[in-house]
Design an enzyme around this catalytic site. Structure first.
Site, mmCIF file in Angstrom:
data_model
loop_
_atom_site.group_PDB
_atom_site.id
_atom_site.type_symbol
_atom_site.label_atom_id
_atom_site.label_comp_id
_atom_site.label_asym_id
_atom_site.label_seq_id
_atom_site.Cartn_x
_atom_site.Cartn_y
_atom_site.Cartn_z
ATOM 1 C CD GLU A 48 8.444 81.245 8.710
ATOM 2 O OE1 GLU A 48 9.278 82.030 8.206
ATOM 3 O OE2 GLU A 48 8.691 80.039 8.922
ATOM 4 C CD GLU A 91 8.151 76.205 6.912
ATOM 5 O OE1 GLU A 91 7.216 76.674 6.240
ATOM 6 O OE2 GLU A 91 9.266 76.753 7.025
#
Length: 547
Positions: free
Chosen positions: A216, A332
């Site tokens: 991220e 994810e």
């Protein structure tokens, strides 16, 4: 309601053409039933499957799950939902856990999460003691740097080998970087510790399917961010590290494990093509924060679910236009961020979202879809404390066993509350159809037919003469297998799922239950009850794409 035609589709070519011929007359309101249409008075909606060619293809290990780093002290909205589910403290001796992973043969596991960019590896090259994460409210994500001891890595790999898991490991991509005035992290990635860890892994003979760089940090990032130009250079460095460490075949090089940002992803793909990056991964938490009180409403809203189409479509467009060998994964996906929501993301209702995500992403050539999590938080496939499977575990296992890699174009002519996806059947003849009913009021009787069957002609019969209707008795022997999933007691927020009316639960010594279908006469429509999910394996469906 549009007329439909039930066709489990015998391999007889004339039968396929007959299907289209009758459907072309479907302007009348009478649906045709392969047994006794007039007597039954059957009227239903139709799923149309184009089985001439696949529209996309997934990996055989399409279903993937994650294991995260969070310690027990990880809390959200006053609730601490992680327990001992983190990679450093997970009880690897649990029979249910072992059996749950083994049942997939293999289950792809992605090891990573928010704290992975704070993990160092205890290979002895850092000169510092190997200490665990410590809570620190002023640090990014509320924890200090933590260390993975090599004895724990050995234990994890013993479990992976025993359970047959396929491992993707997320590496720390922040090592060596410096904070910039704009809040980003600048400078090149220091891969010294990661390279040492990779070499240790190779020396022990541990089988790693892929090495993923960072978590991220793409686009605007979560916690911090890294520019796409620098990230591309770092991915190329990772590729070189992997090349040096492995002789012969090597694991995949994967990045960036972040949220989709069209400009950022376009630049990363352009600067790593044609073959420096094997897989590009993105994350999905499209339902918002776990504290949201409207999660169930969002899950049951087809318009809300469709909002993800643009992400899947845009990413595929980037890859196709770039001329790269890179493929796309969802690395994810927990639906609702900050650990999910108890009795929503770990309950029956979440299978509507989850299976719809699997179906939708596969249509856009997503090769693998990693669910957050296998265990941990309120969105685990398994209960964080007992490891008992939550409903989504069984949904995932049925997908894995029934849905093959080839994706077929599927349209449904009725209500938008029915979601329909079709794949070639896995390790079997015909197709598997997934039907999801988001309505709590309507029972749907759904017929299945094929698109484009008129283009298939018997080699010894002229095309214009292939519309003869077979005798009804010729289709009477066809059967299909159905798996009907419903919530216990009709409670969408139940953590117990029924398969064909029977509660699913582990048996003695943590055994995963058998997932047995019901056999259904092929000429009958597929009945989809309110708030239910149906997998239907139709072995007699004529599907050239599945040969």
């Amino acid at each position: 309601m549009a007329a439909g035609l039930l066709l489990p589709q015998a391999a007889r070519l004339c039968f396929c053409v007959w299907a289209v011929a009758v459907l072309s007359l479907a302007g009348s309101s009478a649906a045709v039933n392969g047994t006794s249409a007039g007597a039954a008075g059957a009227v239903g909606e139709a799923v149309v499957v184009d089985a001439r060619a696949a529209v996309a293809e997934t990996d055989s290990a399409f279903v993937c799950a994650t294991l995260d780093w969070w310690p027990p002290e990880k809390c959200d909205y006053g609730t601490c939902a992680w327990g001992r589910a983190g990679l450093l403290n997970l009880d690897l001796s649990s029979k249910i856990l072992q059996n749950a992973v083994k049942a997939f043969s293999p289950l792809r596991l992605r090891l990573g999460g928010s704290l992975q960019d704070l993990v160092v590896y205890g290979t002895g090259d850092t000169g510092a003691p190997c200490s665990p994460f410590t809570k620190n409210t002023s640090a990014m994500f509320g924890f200090t740097q933590g260390c993975l001891p090599m004895h724990r890595w050995d234990e994890l790999n013993a479990f992976f080998q025993k359970s047959g898991a396929q491992i993707v490991f997320g590496l720390n991509a922040l090592n060596g970087r410096v904070p910039m005035p704009d809040g980003s992290m600048g400078g090149p990635w220091d891969y010294t510790n990661a390279a040492s860890f990779i070499h240790y892994t190779v020396s022990k003979g541990y089988d790693i399917y892929g090495w993923e760089l960072g978590n991220e940090l793409s686009g605007s990032g979560v916690g911090t961010r890294v520019g796409a130009d620098q990230y591309a250079a770092d991915v190329i460095n990772l590729n070189q590290v992997v090349d040096k460490a492995y002789q012969g075949s090597k694991p995949l090089v994967i990045a960036p494990g972040g949220f989709f940002d069209a400009g950022w992803f376009t630049e990363l793909v352009a600067k790593t093509k044609p073959n420096q990056m094997d897989v590009i991964t993105h994350h999905i938490y499209n339902l918002g924060p776990g504290v949201d009180t409207h999660l169930v409403e969002k899950i049951l809203n087809p318009s809300y679910l469709d909002n993800m189409v643009s992400t899947f479509s845009n990413l595929q467009g980037i890859l196709k236009s770039a001329g790269t060998s890179t493929t796309a994964w969802v690395g994810e996906a927990g639906g609702a961020y900050n650990s999910g929501h108890h009795l929503v993301t770990d309950a029956f209702v979440f299978s509507f979202w989850y299976l719809d995500q699997l179906g939708m992403s596969a249509k856009y050539d997503t090769k693998s879809y990693c669910r957050q999590t296998l265990v941990g938080g309120n969105y685990g496939l398994l209960n964080t404390t007992t490891f008992e499977p939550n409903p989504d575990y069984y949904s995932a296992l049925l997908w894995h066993r029934l849905m093959g890699t080839k994706v077929l174009s599927t349209t449904f002519n009725g209500t938008n509350k029915i979601r329909a996806y079709t794949h070639c059947a896995k390790d079997s003849q015909g197709i598997t159809l997934l039907l999801i009913n988001l309505s709590g009021n309507n029972t749907n009787h759904i017929y299945v037919t094929s698109e484009g069957a008129q283009e298939v002609t018997h080699p010894h019969v002229a095309k214009e003469h292939t519309r003869s209707i077979p005798k009804l008795g010729e289709t009477a022997g066809l059967t299909r297998q159905e798996y009907h999933l419903t919530a216990k007691d009709g409670n969408l927020q139940s953590q117990h799922m029924l398969l064909n009316g029977n509660v699913l639960a582990t048996g003695a010594n943590g055994a995963i239950p058998k997932l047995e279908p019901v056999q259904v006469e092929g000429t009958e429509p597929i009945t989809v009850a309110p708030y239910s999910i149906v997998f239907a394996h139709i072995p007699g469906f004529y599907a050239p794409a599945c040969r």
